[in-house]
Design an enzyme around this catalytic site. Structure first.
Site, PDB file in Angstrom:
ATOM      1  N   CYS A 184       6.804  -0.238   8.187  1.00 30.18           N
ATOM      2  CA  CYS A 184       6.733   1.223   8.725  1.00 30.18           C
ATOM      3  C   CYS A 184       5.520   1.767   9.150  1.00 30.18           C
ATOM      4  CB  CYS A 184       7.007   2.118   7.082  1.00 30.18           C
ATOM      5  SG  CYS A 184       7.373   3.820   7.751  1.00 30.18           S
ATOM      6  N   CYS A 221       3.733   4.821   8.532  1.00 29.99           N
ATOM      7  CA  CYS A 221       3.028   5.915   7.850  1.00 29.99           C
ATOM      8  C   CYS A 221       1.730   5.610   7.259  1.00 29.99           C
ATOM      9  CB  CYS A 221       4.055   6.566   7.065  1.00 29.99           C
ATOM     10  SG  CYS A 221       4.595   5.647   5.589  1.00 29.99           S
ATOM     11  N   CYS A 256       5.791   8.655   9.796  1.00 28.89           N
ATOM     12  CA  CYS A 256       6.332   7.320  10.023  1.00 28.89           C
ATOM     13  C   CYS A 256       6.648   6.774  11.205  1.00 28.89           C
ATOM     14  CB  CYS A 256       7.882   7.209   9.213  1.00 28.89           C
ATOM     15  SG  CYS A 256       7.738   7.348   7.452  1.00 28.89           S
ATOM     16  N   LYS A 265      17.711   6.531   2.650  1.00 30.00           N
ATOM     17  CA  LYS A 265      16.574   6.994   2.060  1.00 30.00           C
ATOM     18  C   LYS A 265      16.317   8.483   2.236  1.00 30.00           C
ATOM     19  CE  LYS A 265      11.710   6.312   2.640  1.00 30.00           C
ATOM     20  NZ  LYS A 265      10.540   5.491   3.389  1.00 30.00           N
ATOM     21  N   ARG A 279       2.506   8.311  -2.242  1.00 26.67           N
ATOM     22  CA  ARG A 279       1.547   8.765  -1.196  1.00 26.67           C
ATOM     23  C   ARG A 279       0.160   9.083  -1.466  1.00 26.67           C
ATOM     24  NH1 ARG A 279       6.197  12.789   1.736  1.00 26.67           N
ATOM     25  NH2 ARG A 279       7.806  11.239   1.943  1.00 26.67           N
ATOM     26  N   ARG A 283       8.739  14.946   5.888  1.00 25.87           N
ATOM     27  CA  ARG A 283       9.763  14.055   6.369  1.00 25.87           C
ATOM     28  C   ARG A 283      10.894  14.254   6.721  1.00 25.87           C
ATOM     29  NH1 ARG A 283       5.468  10.400   6.320  1.00 25.87           N
ATOM     30  NH2 ARG A 283       4.849   9.513   4.573  1.00 25.87           N
ATOM     31  N   LYS A 322      17.520   4.800  -1.922  1.00 25.61           N
ATOM     32  CA  LYS A 322      16.158   5.236  -2.435  1.00 25.61           C
ATOM     33  C   LYS A 322      16.060   6.711  -2.548  1.00 25.61           C
ATOM     34  CE  LYS A 322      11.290   4.974  -1.184  1.00 25.61           C
ATOM     35  NZ  LYS A 322      10.589   4.929  -0.129  1.00 25.61           N
ATOM     36  N   SER A 379       8.036   5.766  -7.158  1.00 27.18           N
ATOM     37  CA  SER A 379       6.804   6.167  -7.689  1.00 27.18           C
ATOM     38  C   SER A 379       7.189   7.058  -8.687  1.00 27.18           C
ATOM     39  CB  SER A 379       5.716   6.296  -6.615  1.00 27.18           C
ATOM     40  OG  SER A 379       6.315   7.328  -6.019  1.00 27.18           O
ATOM     41  N   TYR A 382       8.033  -0.563  -9.892  1.00 32.06           N
ATOM     42  CA  TYR A 382       6.713  -0.820 -10.400  1.00 32.06           C
ATOM     43  C   TYR A 382       6.627  -1.201 -11.732  1.00 32.06           C
ATOM     44  CZ  TYR A 382       6.119   1.861  -6.187  1.00 32.06           C
ATOM     45  OH  TYR A 382       6.253   2.302  -4.880  1.00 32.06           O
TER      46      TYR A 382
HETATM   47  C1  PBG Z   1       7.272   4.091   3.862  1.00 31.07           C
HETATM   48  C2  PBG Z   1       7.587   4.107   2.314  1.00 31.07           C
HETATM   49  C3  PBG Z   1       7.484   5.217   1.290  1.00 31.07           C
HETATM   50  C4  PBG Z   1       8.068   4.605   0.176  1.00 31.07           C
HETATM   51  C5  PBG Z   1       8.387   3.429   0.503  1.00 31.07           C
HETATM   52  N1  PBG Z   1       8.064   3.189   1.718  1.00 31.07           N
HETATM   53  C6  PBG Z   1       6.787   6.306   1.402  1.00 31.07           C
HETATM   54  C7  PBG Z   1       7.630   7.756   1.975  1.00 31.07           C
HETATM   55  O1  PBG Z   1       8.526   7.360   2.818  1.00 31.07           O
HETATM   56  O2  PBG Z   1       7.080   8.726   2.112  1.00 31.07           O
HETATM   57  C8  PBG Z   1       8.153   5.267  -1.116  1.00 31.07           C
HETATM   58  C9  PBG Z   1       8.091   4.480  -2.501  1.00 31.07           C
HETATM   59  C10 PBG Z   1       7.829   5.098  -3.768  1.00 31.07           C
HETATM   60  O3  PBG Z   1       7.748   6.352  -3.785  1.00 31.07           O
HETATM   61  O4  PBG Z   1       7.548   4.531  -4.491  1.00 31.07           O
HETATM   62  N2  PBG Z   1       7.737   4.844   4.528  1.00 31.07           N
END
Ligand code: PBG
Length: 323
Positions: A117, A119, A127, A192, A202, A214, A246, A272, A311
């Site tokens: 990615c 970002c 992204c 996603k 983030r 996004r 996700k 996260s 995690y």
């Molecule tokens: C990159 C990405 C993100 C996550 C995984 N790859 C951030 C987003 O899309 O803002 C999120 C992972 C997480 O929150 O644990 N684009």
């Protein structure tokens, strides 16, 4: 009388009828890495760090020792090293490339997945690249292809595109094939969502968009099943080897749906915010962390995920083997 309790009477009978398994190999540990000298704890994700190369290799070794299925790497760049086009993502001397080589040098048999990615590398935090205020789809594809090739060249076993640009899986497949990496699999973040559960990530990766959000590329949680099916079918057709959903817990219906519809391994990402909620409640003594985590992971497996990015992977793998 029907008495379901007969099959719950004691541990021996429960063990016999139990169907869902959860093993360390089903867990993938996400790791953040920066080029600073020291590991920095991430405030909103207790127990997680922005690793230095040294502490990354050490943690990767522990993950390997615990038997996890692999690790997935996220690079963290200081703001002053980011730019409009996210050059850090496809730099052969970039942070993820260096991190991959460092892990592979010490642990060649540990599966390394690279998140593909822009970002974490763009000054604006989106992204893809911008044209005006728009995240431009097609100009981003070439950069994602370059990123994947650079990651594969550094030794990544799997690339995992997460930018949610249309056509990204095809573009990455073509770029990999042309560069001689036709055997590098793609784990697509196919389904996603634009989710508030990414908040702590983030903060950890310093990748919040500088303006807007996004929602013009990540999925609308209320769109419906058709959108998930459409995204998964496209990535399937474009050549994804594995499909991911996700976040996980609010989207288990889609894990199940993909498991039933596609003859490919399905992954789920316990993100996260899902991690931090459990950590925060556990720190207050409101939840039994170990039991809650293993229950959530079991539920995701039952829904149909072959493996789970979490995690908690290293900790949970230890819980599973230590018993
Ligand atoms: C990159 C990405 C993100 C996550 C995984 N790859 C951030 C987003 O899309 O803002 C999120 C992972 C997480 O929150 O644990 N684009």
């Amino acid at each position: 009388m029907e008495r379901p309790r007969r099959l719950r009477k004691n541990p021996a009978i429960r063990r016999l009828v139990r169907e869902v398994t959860l093993e360390p190999r089903n867990l993938v540990q996400p790791l953040f890495v920066h080029l600073g000298k020291n590991p920095e704890p991430i405030a909103s994700m207790p127990g997680q760090y922005r690793h230095s190369l040294e502490s990354l290799v050490e943690t990767a070794g522990q993950a390997r020792e615990a038997g996890v299925g692999g690790v997935i790497l996220f690079g963290v760049l200081p703001q002053e090293e980011k730019d409009e086009l996210g050059h850090g993502a496809y730099d052969d001397e970039g942070v993820v490339q260096k991190a991959t080589r460092a892990i592979k040098l010490h642990y060649p048999d540990l599966l390394v997945i690279a998140d593909t990615c822009l970002c974490e590398y763009t000054s604006h935090g989106h992204c893809g690249v911008l044209i005006g205020d728009e995240v431009a789809n097609d100009p981003t594809l070439e950069l994602l292809g370059k990123t994947a090739v650079s990651q594969a060249r550094a030794g990544a076993d799997v690339v995992a595109p997460s930018a949610m640009m249309d056509g990204q899986v095809r573009a990455i497949r073509q770029a990999l094939d042309q560069a001689g990496f036709s055997s590098t699999p793609i784990l697509s973040y196919a389904v996603k969502y634009a989710s508030a559960f990414y908040g702590p990530f983030r903060d950890a990766a310093d990748s919040a968009p500088a303006f807007g959000d996004r929602s013009s590329y990540q999925m609308d949680p209320a769109a419906g099943v058709w959108d998930a099916l459409r995204e998964a079918a496209l990535d399937d057709a474009e050549g994804a080897d594995m499909l991911m959903v996700k976040p996980a817990l609010a989207y288990l219906d889609l894990v199940r749906l993909l498991k039933e519809r596609f003859a490919k391994p399905i992954a789920a990402y316990l993100v996260s915010g899902e991690y931090s909620m459990i950590k925060a409640a556990a720190e207050r003594g409101w939840l039994d962390e170990r039991r809650v985590v293993l229950e959530a992971l079991t539920g995701i497996r039952r829904a149909g995920a072959q493996f789970i990015l979490t995690y908690h992977a290293l900790e949970a793998a230890r819980w599973l083997t230590e018993g």
